[in-house]
Design a protein around this motif. Structure first.
Motif, mmCIF file in Angstrom:
data_model
loop_
_atom_site.group_PDB
_atom_site.id
_atom_site.type_symbol
_atom_site.label_atom_id
_atom_site.label_comp_id
_atom_site.label_asym_id
_atom_site.label_seq_id
_atom_site.Cartn_x
_atom_site.Cartn_y
_atom_site.Cartn_z
ATOM 1 N N SER A 188 0.444 -5.626 -9.728
ATOM 2 C CA SER A 188 1.806 -5.522 -10.277
ATOM 3 C C SER A 188 2.825 -5.340 -9.158
ATOM 4 O O SER A 188 3.918 -5.902 -9.209
ATOM 5 N N GLY A 195 -0.611 -0.668 -10.484
ATOM 6 C CA GLY A 195 -1.649 -1.434 -9.797
ATOM 7 C C GLY A 195 -1.079 -2.302 -8.690
ATOM 8 O O GLY A 195 0.081 -2.698 -8.721
ATOM 9 N N ARG A 196 -1.945 -2.568 -7.708
ATOM 10 C CA ARG A 196 -1.508 -3.364 -6.570
ATOM 11 C C ARG A 196 -1.020 -4.750 -6.981
ATOM 12 O O ARG A 196 -0.028 -5.261 -6.461
ATOM 13 N N GLN A 198 0.828 -1.211 0.000
ATOM 14 C CA GLN A 198 0.000 0.000 0.000
ATOM 15 C C GLN A 198 0.868 1.270 0.000
ATOM 16 O O GLN A 198 0.609 2.212 -0.754
ATOM 17 N N ARG A 238 0.694 5.547 -11.704
ATOM 18 C CA ARG A 238 -0.233 4.560 -11.198
ATOM 19 C C ARG A 238 0.286 3.175 -11.517
ATOM 20 O O ARG A 238 0.354 2.788 -12.668
ATOM 21 N N GLU A 254 2.345 1.756 -3.456
ATOM 22 C CA GLU A 254 1.339 2.272 -4.383
ATOM 23 C C GLU A 254 1.095 3.767 -4.147
ATOM 24 O O GLU A 254 1.100 4.568 -5.083
ATOM 25 N N ARG A 295 2.179 7.019 -6.632
ATOM 26 C CA ARG A 295 1.131 7.877 -7.156
ATOM 27 C C ARG A 295 1.353 9.331 -6.761
ATOM 28 O O ARG A 295 1.328 10.213 -7.599
#
Ligand SMILES: [Zn+2]
Ligand SMILES: [Zn+2]
Length: 147
Positions: free
Chosen positions: A58, A55-56, A40, A53, A43, A47
């Motif tokens: 990835s 993705g989680r 988290q 961005r 990510e 960002r």
């Protein structure tokens, strides 16, 4: 000494992984951190910091690859959240332990020579051949104490 990110990218391409945007972004971000990050955190920082961005799914894929190749250490402080930090070998100045806030999950590194020495002495007394150790202190961070 080469940066960890450089070693990581070389090891990945040596293992047959293609160099990809998500992989490089995650590796470069982790190399700049003083301590461990969760998926988290990774990510969020990609960002907000770089406007990327990723993705989680990835991010999980990349950290799994890096853990498998012994490039990342999974740090588990008992709150059920996996965090990851670069495995930089056993250089003393890189070796640290963790303070974790049970209120907000904040993680901070600390180093202490006397602690390391005490652990070495203990290791020489026990019947195990001690190869590694980690120490986690739990408590309440300053921000959580104030609020
Ligand atoms: Zn750490
Ligand atoms: Zn806190």
């Amino acid at each position: 000494m080469a940066h960890w990110s450089q070693q990581a990218l070389e090891r990945l391409s040596g293992a047959g992984y293609r160099r990809g945007g998500a992989r490089e972004a995650v590796i470069e971000l982790l190399d700049e951190q003083p301590c461990a990050l969760s998926a988290q955190d990774i990510e969020d920082r990609l960002r907000t910091g770089e406007g990327r961005r990723v993705g989680r799914a990835s991010i999980y894929r990349v950290v799994d690859e890096l853990v498998t190749l012994n490039l990342l250490t999974r740090v588990d402080v008992g709150d059920g959240v996996a965090r990851y930090e670069p495995q930089r070998g056993h250089a003393e100045h890189e070796h640290h332990h963790h303070l974790v806030c049970d209120g907000c999950g904040r993680l901070e590194p600390f180093q202490d020579d006397a602690l390391e020495q005490a652990i070495r002495q203990l290791a020489s007394r026990v019947s195990f051949d001690v190869s590694d150790h980690d120490v986690t202190l739990h408590g309440c961070c300053q921000a959580c104490r104030i609020s």
